[in-house]
Write an enzyme that holds these catalytic residues in place. Structure first.
Site, PDB file in Angstrom:
ATOM      1  N   GLY A 165       0.918  -1.183   0.021  1.00  0.00           N
ATOM      2  CA  GLY A 165       0.037  -0.030  -0.075  1.00  0.00           C
ATOM      3  C   GLY A 165       0.846   1.350   0.079  1.00  0.00           C
ATOM      4  N   ALA A 166       0.611   2.160  -0.731  1.00  0.00           N
ATOM      5  CA  ALA A 166       1.192   3.538  -1.100  1.00  0.00           C
ATOM      6  C   ALA A 166       0.407   4.737  -0.702  1.00  0.00           C
ATOM      7  CB  ALA A 166       2.010   3.497  -2.386  1.00  0.00           C
ATOM      8  N   GLY A 167      -0.361   4.490   0.087  1.00  0.00           N
ATOM      9  CA  GLY A 167      -1.257   5.813   0.588  1.00  0.00           C
ATOM     10  C   GLY A 167      -0.431   6.356   1.621  1.00  0.00           C
ATOM     11  N   GLY A 168      -1.060   7.288   2.327  1.00  0.00           N
ATOM     12  CA  GLY A 168      -0.561   7.813   3.462  1.00  0.00           C
ATOM     13  C   GLY A 168       0.288   7.020   4.425  1.00  0.00           C
ATOM     14  N   GLY A 217       1.399   3.779   4.241  1.00  0.00           N
ATOM     15  CA  GLY A 217       2.564   3.198   3.449  1.00  0.00           C
ATOM     16  C   GLY A 217       3.756   4.039   3.074  1.00  0.00           C
ATOM     17  N   PHE A 266     -13.168  21.481  13.750  1.00  0.00           N
ATOM     18  CA  PHE A 266     -13.817  20.283  12.986  1.00  0.00           C
ATOM     19  C   PHE A 266     -14.625  19.629  14.132  1.00  0.00           C
ATOM     20  CE2 PHE A 266     -13.139  17.335   9.507  1.00  0.00           C
ATOM     21  CZ  PHE A 266     -12.696  18.324   8.554  1.00  0.00           C
ATOM     22  N   ASP A 271      -7.959  -5.146   1.122  1.00  0.00           N
ATOM     23  CA  ASP A 271      -7.074  -6.124   0.662  1.00  0.00           C
ATOM     24  C   ASP A 271      -6.053  -6.608   1.718  1.00  0.00           C
ATOM     25  OD1 ASP A 271      -8.018  -5.594  -1.969  1.00  0.00           O
ATOM     26  OD2 ASP A 271      -6.294  -4.734  -2.710  1.00  0.00           O
ATOM     27  N   GLN A 298     -17.992   4.063   9.956  1.00  0.00           N
ATOM     28  CA  GLN A 298     -18.339   5.564  10.059  1.00  0.00           C
ATOM     29  C   GLN A 298     -19.233   5.945   8.791  1.00  0.00           C
ATOM     30  OE1 GLN A 298     -15.497   9.057  10.118  1.00  0.00           O
ATOM     31  NE2 GLN A 298     -16.532   9.256  12.029  1.00  0.00           N
ATOM     32  N   HIS A 308     -20.436   9.069   6.945  1.00  0.00           N
ATOM     33  CA  HIS A 308     -19.969  10.604   7.131  1.00  0.00           C
ATOM     34  C   HIS A 308     -21.481  11.165   6.747  1.00  0.00           C
ATOM     35  CE1 HIS A 308     -18.356  14.311   5.979  1.00  0.00           C
ATOM     36  NE2 HIS A 308     -17.108  14.068   6.152  1.00  0.00           N
ATOM     37  N   LEU A 347     -17.726  12.502  -1.250  1.00  0.00           N
ATOM     38  CA  LEU A 347     -17.355  13.467  -0.009  1.00  0.00           C
ATOM     39  C   LEU A 347     -17.658  14.649  -0.269  1.00  0.00           C
ATOM     40  CD1 LEU A 347     -16.715  13.167   3.030  1.00  0.00           C
ATOM     41  CD2 LEU A 347     -14.335  13.313   2.168  1.00  0.00           C
ATOM     42  N   GLU A 403     -16.513  17.905   6.396  1.00  0.00           N
ATOM     43  CA  GLU A 403     -16.740  18.454   7.437  1.00  0.00           C
ATOM     44  C   GLU A 403     -16.213  20.015   7.688  1.00  0.00           C
ATOM     45  OE1 GLU A 403     -16.952  15.521  10.587  1.00  0.00           O
ATOM     46  OE2 GLU A 403     -15.660  16.885  11.726  1.00  0.00           O
ATOM     47  N   ARG A 407     -19.317  12.632  14.117  1.00  0.00           N
ATOM     48  CA  ARG A 407     -20.080  12.139  13.057  1.00  0.00           C
ATOM     49  C   ARG A 407     -21.112  11.343  13.032  1.00  0.00           C
ATOM     50  NH1 ARG A 407     -14.650  11.761   9.178  1.00  0.00           N
ATOM     51  NH2 ARG A 407     -14.308  13.995   8.830  1.00  0.00           N
ATOM     52  N   HIS A 452     -18.130   5.687   5.056  1.00  0.00           N
ATOM     53  CA  HIS A 452     -16.938   6.677   4.853  1.00  0.00           C
ATOM     54  C   HIS A 452     -15.548   5.749   5.371  1.00  0.00           C
ATOM     55  CE1 HIS A 452     -14.455  10.276   4.212  1.00  0.00           C
ATOM     56  NE2 HIS A 452     -14.346  10.298   5.609  1.00  0.00           N
ATOM     57  N   GLU A 498      -5.863   2.946   7.999  1.00  0.00           N
ATOM     58  CA  GLU A 498      -7.185   2.503   8.020  1.00  0.00           C
ATOM     59  C   GLU A 498      -7.354   1.220   8.177  1.00  0.00           C
ATOM     60  OE1 GLU A 498      -9.741   4.461   5.318  1.00  0.00           O
ATOM     61  OE2 GLU A 498     -11.536   3.069   5.617  1.00  0.00           O
ATOM     62  N   ARG A 557     -14.838   7.650  14.678  1.00  0.00           N
ATOM     63  CA  ARG A 557     -13.685   8.620  14.629  1.00  0.00           C
ATOM     64  C   ARG A 557     -13.850  10.037  14.389  1.00  0.00           C
ATOM     65  NH1 ARG A 557     -11.020  10.598  10.051  1.00  0.00           N
ATOM     66  NH2 ARG A 557     -12.344   9.527   8.644  1.00  0.00           N
ATOM     67  N   LEU A 563      -5.819  11.277   9.018  1.00  0.00           N
ATOM     68  CA  LEU A 563      -4.728  11.706   8.608  1.00  0.00           C
ATOM     69  C   LEU A 563      -3.725  11.562   9.436  1.00  0.00           C
ATOM     70  CD1 LEU A 563      -5.544  14.489   6.153  1.00  0.00           C
ATOM     71  CD2 LEU A 563      -5.075  12.182   5.450  1.00  0.00           C
TER      72      LEU A 563
END
Lengths: 594, 238
Positions: A13-16, A18, A118, A220, A239, A241, A251, A254, A285, A352, A386, A397, A403
């Site tokens: 995984g190469a999101g935040g 990863g 927020f 995955d 959650q 949203h 989305l 918020e 939320r 969400h 996540e 959450r 993030l």
């Protein structure tokens, strides 16, 4: 034929999460492979909008301890307080690091990072909303993901782009030794043999029919872990949203309410004043989503079918909208056909975020119940973001904490892996002889299936079942039926058939393999939800009503505990919540009100 | 609500089975819940699972589903079905100028190579301050219109100069990124960045055709950024 490649560490995984872990490993000089089924900047972190929480106090006084209190309260006391303290204390450090990487945060007049209010983030232990969300307009996730990808280019991280991880490799002792994977362009199979395997595979919001999530959010990591005997924690907590665009699901941050946006029903009433007199539109939320559904159920929804409410920002100065919420203006035009400067946006609660996931401690190490403790470390296995459950979000959450979660735990998982390898250097453990069996069986089954089920139809059946039986409000009888239904869908997943048998970039095969993962998450969710006989956070049941002994249906005597679902026979176990923070006093149980 | 039949003409090529590319005519029924071209493509794929295309966020921020739609590059998830006239065939091709892997999926290696070549990361060798580096709102505003790029490649693959010299000309996306760092008051490598582009091809092959501006799904203006870099180059000489 499976080719084996050896690395010190493999990150899936190469999101935040990863990318943050990869920075840690690459900069420590370890031989690291990052596998991603999409080019890194296409990961779903890119869609995060409103900001990342940190008590920088740039606009007004703030404190990590207040942030910790809000997060524990937001979690409805199901979050582990050691992990929550760890995350909130680390927030400033990881956000400042991002700024140093080059992230284009918005700025205040004094040059510091811009912060906005927020939902659920308050000052002085729940008193009034505080500006804690560090933002880059309403494109914070995009700015963050690109900044971290760019930092990885600088660090020379080795990426395997458009490679789909297939299964976790564990030996007889339960140690994790890497993953099997498919190069999508060629269909070739590989094994990544590693001393550390870090899962950062994101959530599985696509188990629901209506979701803010990208197509790629197919759980995955959770699926691979479940098939390899790792339990999934607190999967009943999803959650919804409050503000997905009605019909499209896209989305709306918020942050819109953070900047002063107001939710209104068909009578034009600001209904949140009745549900959360103090925080109003900036309540947590789960609270806002339930209020919206209640308004709709009681006939005060808008539109010809009275099936949505309105998010109104027409009273805000157009400059504010175009400066702070330009992406929202664009999305409203594209997906709702309204000009948000002049008209309110039709919105509806939409699936969400997955609060549960692969159980970890705050160091990002995967933990499972064993003979010695309920949290025994699985050697060689880490998870963050996540896909993991640390657990900081508990039953609900707070916005901007996702993030933060992926930064803090991406980093700590990376650090733990580096420490482990530097402090006790060991050669690679030998791969077991059956290391590839599960992968080969799955592929062989899929390639030879005759008279099978359609991937598309089966996925729709799963999504509709989840939507109907495990939504914003949950009902005992619907949950019971839901378990039966989802187990039937599971049988179809075991006999999916694809017509396309090509080796080259076979997206039909990818989707079928993704569905294998989605269904594990869907079953885990339904089974865990049916079993939890209380209301807490995002899990609210009709047979657990509000009583003096059990305010809002929350039953701390029997249910202040984490669910652990095992794929093997859909077995459930439970483990206690860690109410003891690292250095401060326990944030004591109390009724949750906003 | 109203149902509608959409006719497609799609570029198909699977090197595993096809000797050469061909064009396929195929129809699909959509309903009122299908707003975008991507929705129709997902329905098409349910009908024929061999049609290959990339997609992810479906809201125009991930940059996966760039393709050539009726002759113009764009994102399938932002192309509104209501803009396609009834009965008229929608023609889908892969992004032009890059090698096709399969169907609508192109090999983006060259595109990313050019992006990487401009050192797309902040360069600042000062000791790290304890807190954030300061930047005024006005300085930060300079990055608007630059940092929002989603690397979908619609611009570079609409650029004739990039078609002819994909190995030598950085292309609009890469140059936009180069200017994003030049314009950042926190970055200290402006001279190095300009040196990196000082070459007959890398920057100066841009002939201001402006196809990039026309197709950018995020409304960005690479030509303007390129012009600013060219100005800086000239000013540096005189």
């Amino acid at each position: 034929m499976i080719t084996v490649r050896k690395f010190d560490a493999v990150i899936v995984g190469a999101g935040g999460a990863g990318l943050r872990a990869a920075i840690q490993l690459s900069e420590a000089g370890l031989k690291t492979a990052v596998l991603s089924k999409v080019f890194p900047t296409r990961s779903h972190t890119v869609a995060a909008q409103g900001g990342v929480a940190a008590s920088l106090g740039n606009s007004e006084e703030d404190h990590w301890h207040w942030h910790m209190y809000d997060t524990v309260k937001g979690s409805d006391w199901l979050g582990d307080q050691d992990a929550i303290e760890f995350m909130c204390r680390k927030a400033n450090e990881v956000v400042i690091e991002l700024e140093h990487y080059g992230m284009p945060f918005d700025r205040l007049d004094n040059g510091r990072i811009y912060q906005r209010p927020f939902g659920g983030h308050m000052s002085n232990f729940g008193e009034k909303p505080v500006r804690r969300s560090c933002a880059a307009a309403d494109r914070t996730g995009h700015a963050m993901l690109h900044a971290m990808y760019q930092r990885n280019i600088k660090a020379n991280t080795q990426f395997f782009v458009e490679w789909l991880a297939l299964d976790l490799i564990r030996d007889a002792e339960g140690d994790v030794l890497g993953v099997t994977a498919m190069e999508m362009e060629t269909g070739d199979l590989y094994a990544f043999h590693a001393k550390a395997t870090i899962f950062a595979t994101g959530g599985a919001g696509r188990i629901y029919y209506s979701s803010t999530n990208a197509f790629i959010n197919t759980g995955d990591g959770a699926g691979m872990a479940a098939r390899a005997g790792i339990p999934l924690e607190d999967m009943e907590f999803w959650q919804f949203h409050p503000t997905g665009v009605a019909g499209a699901g896209v989305l709306i941050t918020e942050g819109v309410r953070g900047e002063g946006g107001i939710l209104r029903n068909s009578q034009g009433e600001r209904f949140m004043e009745r549900y959360a007199p103090n925080a109003k539109d900036l309540a947590s939320r789960d609270v806002v989503s339930r209020a919206m559904v209640t308004e709709i159920n009681e006939g005060r929804g808008c539109g010809p079918n009275k099936d949505f409410v309105l998010l109104d920002i027409t009273h805000l100065p157009p400059e504010t909208i175009m400066k702070r919420l330009p992406g929202i203006h664009e999305i409203a035009l594209q997906f709702a056909g309204v000009d948000a400067l002049r008209e309110p946006i039709p919105v509806v609660p939409t699936c969400h975020y997955q609060m549960g996931g692969i159980p970890t401690n705050f160091k990002g190490q995967v933990v499972v119940p064993g003979k010695r403790s309920q949290n025994e470390i699985v050697p060689g296995f880490y998870a963050a973001g996540e896909c993991a459950c640390a657990s900081v979000h508990g039953a609900n959450r707070l916005g901007t904490n996702s993030l933060l979660d992926l930064l803090v735990f991406g980093k700590s998982a990376g650090e733990s892996a580096v420490d482990e390898m530097k402090q006790s250097p060991k050669p690679h453990k030998e791969l077991p002889t059956d290391a590839f069996d599960r992968t080969l069986e799955r592929l062989n089954r899929l390639n030879t299936q005759k008279d099978g089920a359609s991937v598309h139809e089966t996925q729709l059946a799963m999504q509709r079942s989840m939507q109907k039986h495990a939504g914003v409000f949950r009902f005992a009888d619907l949950l019971k039926q839901g378990v039966q239904k989802i187990l039937e869908v599971q049988k179809d997943v075991e006999r999916t058939e694809i017509k396309d048998k090509s080796q080259v970039f076979n997206t039909a095969r990818v989707e079928a393999l993704e569905l294998d993962n989605l269904i594990e998450v869907a079953v885990a969710t339904m089974v865990s939800a049916e079993a939890r006989k209380e209301s807490r956070g995002a899990h609210v049941r009709d047979d657990a009503p509000d009583t003096p002994e059990r305010p809002d249906g929350r039953d701390d005597v029997n249910w202040l505990k984490h669910s652990l679902w095992f794929k093997d026979e859909n077995r459930l176990e439970y483990k206690s919540v860690n109410l003891r923070p690292l250095t401060v006093d326990t944030i004591a149980l109390k009724k949750r009100a906003y | 609500m109203t149902k509608r039949i959409l006719k497609f003409n799609i570029y198909r090529y699977d090197p595993d089975v096809d000797r050469k590319p061909y064009l396929q005519d195929i129809e699909v029924e959509v309903d009122a819940t299908d707003r975008k071209l991507l929705d129709a493509l997902v329905k098409l794929k349910a009908k024929d699972d061999s049609i290959a295309f990339r997609r992810s966020c479906r809201e125009g921020v991930c940059g996966s589903d760039g393709m050539n739609i009726n002759g113009t590059n764009g994102l399938a998830c932002l192309a509104d079905l209501s803009t396609f006239p009834d009965g008229k065939t929608i023609v889908l091709r892969p992004l032009p100028g890059l090698p096709v892997i399969r169907d609508l999926i192109v090999d983006m290696t060259q595109f990313f190579k050019q992006y990487h070549s401009i050192k797309p990361y902040l360069i600042n060798n000062d000791p790290l301050p304890e807190r954030e580096r300061l930047q005024s709102p006005e300085e930060r505003e300079e990055l608007n219109g630059l940092y929002e790029c989603i690397l979908c490649a619609c611009c570079s693959t609409a650029c004739p100069t990039f078609w002819w010299n994909p190995d030598k000309f950085v292309g609009p996306a890469g140059l936009l990124a180069a200017y994003r760092f030049i314009a950042d008051t926190r970055d200290q490598a402006t001279n190095e960045r300009l040196d990196n582009l000082e070459d007959p091809y890398r920057l100066f092959r841009c002939h201001t055709i402006m196809n990039c501006v026309e197709v950018c799904p995020k409304g960005l203006n690479p030509t303007k950024a390129i012009g600013k870099i060219k100005d800086m180059m000239v000013r540096r000489i005189i």
